[in-house]
Enzyme design. Sequence first.
Site, mmCIF file in Angstrom:
data_model
loop_
_atom_site.group_PDB
_atom_site.id
_atom_site.type_symbol
_atom_site.label_atom_id
_atom_site.label_comp_id
_atom_site.label_asym_id
_atom_site.label_seq_id
_atom_site.Cartn_x
_atom_site.Cartn_y
_atom_site.Cartn_z
ATOM 1 C CB CYS A 18 -40.625 103.499 72.508
ATOM 2 S SG CYS A 18 -40.511 102.677 74.117
ATOM 3 C CB CYS A 21 -36.426 103.979 76.091
ATOM 4 S SG CYS A 21 -36.819 102.354 75.416
ATOM 5 C CB CYS A 85 12.221 113.162 77.200
ATOM 6 S SG CYS A 85 11.459 113.984 78.610
ATOM 7 C CB CYS A 88 7.096 115.443 76.952
ATOM 8 S SG CYS A 88 8.499 116.511 77.235
ATOM 9 C CG ASP A 496 -6.698 82.089 54.744
ATOM 10 O OD1 ASP A 496 -5.493 82.175 54.488
ATOM 11 O OD2 ASP A 496 -7.549 82.863 54.284
#
Length: 612
Positions: A18, A21, A85, A88, A496
């Site tokens: 609201c 806030c 490499c 970098c 499962d």
Amino acid sequence: MSEPADVRYDLPVSGMSCAACAVRLEKVLNRLPGVDAKVNFATEKARITATPGGAPAADILGAIRKAGFDVAPQVLELGIGGMSCAACAARIEKVVNRLPGVDGNVNFAAETARVRFTPGLTDPAVIVGAIAKAGFTATPIAGRDREAERARKEAEFRAELRLFWISALLSLPFLAQMIGMLGAGASGSMHHDEWLPRWAQLLLATPVQFWIGRRFYKGAWSSLLGGGANMDVLVALGTSVAYFFSLAVVLLDRHDLHVYFEASASIITLVLLGKLLEARARARTSAAVEALLRLQPPTARIERDGQIVELPVEQVVAGMVFVLRPGDSVPVDGEVLSGESSADEAMLTGESVPVAKAPGDKVFAATVNGAGVLRCRAVGVGAETLLAGIVRLVEQAQGGKPAVQRLADRIAAIFVPTVVAIAFATFFAWWWIGGELAPALVNGVAVLVIACPCALGLATPTAVMVGTGQGARAGILVRNAEALELAEKIRTLVVDKTGTLTEGRPAVLDVRVAPGASRADMLALAASLEETSHHPLAQAVVAAARGENLSWAAAEAVQAVGGKGVIGRVDGREVAVGSPDFLAERGAALPAEVLDPLLAAALTPVGVAVDG
């Protein structure tokens, strides 16, 4: 000198319910030193002006979150070009993480960056610009043409391969000379550089150094401009020292000194070979993602004004109605509007048994429609499909960094300056102790060219990419790199359901017949009906019949009942093949003493009824 300008942030704030806030958040922010904040509840944004020397961005974000609100970070996936490499990658991370509200991880092996940033503090354009300023290219992956990128990488690989072979041919005479050195050194009869005239060595080494090796100079220059040092710096520095020392020896006509043209040419050739092997490893590890993407068909059959038209899958939007014929791959995620069929969803669930589909059920991109025709409404398209989510998950896991890689990256970041310092120390120590320039130079250059952080920076991310890629190919999705690293500690795996762990291809394990019936006759009748079906269970029955060398007559009036079974006539007899429920509906229920043990063993019973 002008005064430093104020910094303004426009932050998207979530959690406000609201206008009160917004007022409360304004008060909280305006208590911070040097901060002037205005919060708009309607737009859910906070406009913040911070004076130089006032509260830093981190304090502003902390105050917002402490007040019970949030500024949700966004994730930007980037494809990075120009890295040579692991140093970098470390350099890019350092540059990106200096930006306010940014936390980035760069994966050298995958050539990608995953950047979390706070909207309002920075934006994708700023991040891409910072990477470009450091000497690299960055392309948002969401807008990336994968086919075009793959073609570009293949062209670059072929070009590098050609350069390598030219470099190898130019370096081959040096190899012959070095082999000759072994014999000459044993007999002491000949100076090693007399095997090949010095002017010839100069002519051979010069194109290798400055044409084929120009990539190392370019990469070193970009790295140094960006304030860092990478592997290119080591290669360029080491080979240049060897080349220019040898050039000076030739120009000054100093026959008492060795020349080291073979060292500069051989080093560049070997490093190029290493780069090619790295590129091939990266290409292979991305194959799993490409294989997942190829599961999705390129076109969809769209229903438009009563007509069926084919559209590229990229042009399908949510709400369109598409039609699936028997055996079609599903182009996008959708919801069944009409029709009954089954879908092979093994690529998603691991279940080899197709799932029945009826109006209201979901269908998913890259799964395969069974024997029926379905009309579906597109629900998830493009990046919103479940398949796209799986691809993102695999790419994120491949681009993630386990603890061991973060350690390797920290070492790689300081590796090059340390190696250069050790090389200079070696050179001066040998020169001071031995008093000769040539041995000191050789040992200093050796330190430069032998030291390569790429193995350190490439091994772990490549292992992560290979592991997650192989897992994806086998239907196992790894959530992130940390999970993969911790997986080696697993001692017990709990699944499962048994159906998840299958080969993806059902097979007939047992055949049981009613008293007085023939096993061969029953199997042949079932195969006759199932022969025209693409259903995995039907194919398993046909394979079992062929495995016993049975023959059968062609079935007539075959009718498939989606998700249940199939009926037809064979040699004048009515035959039904399908699930126990399907047979029960037709008055041929399987006895409980037969059916219950099969279900308890997690097997899939297929019943056969002849003339009821």
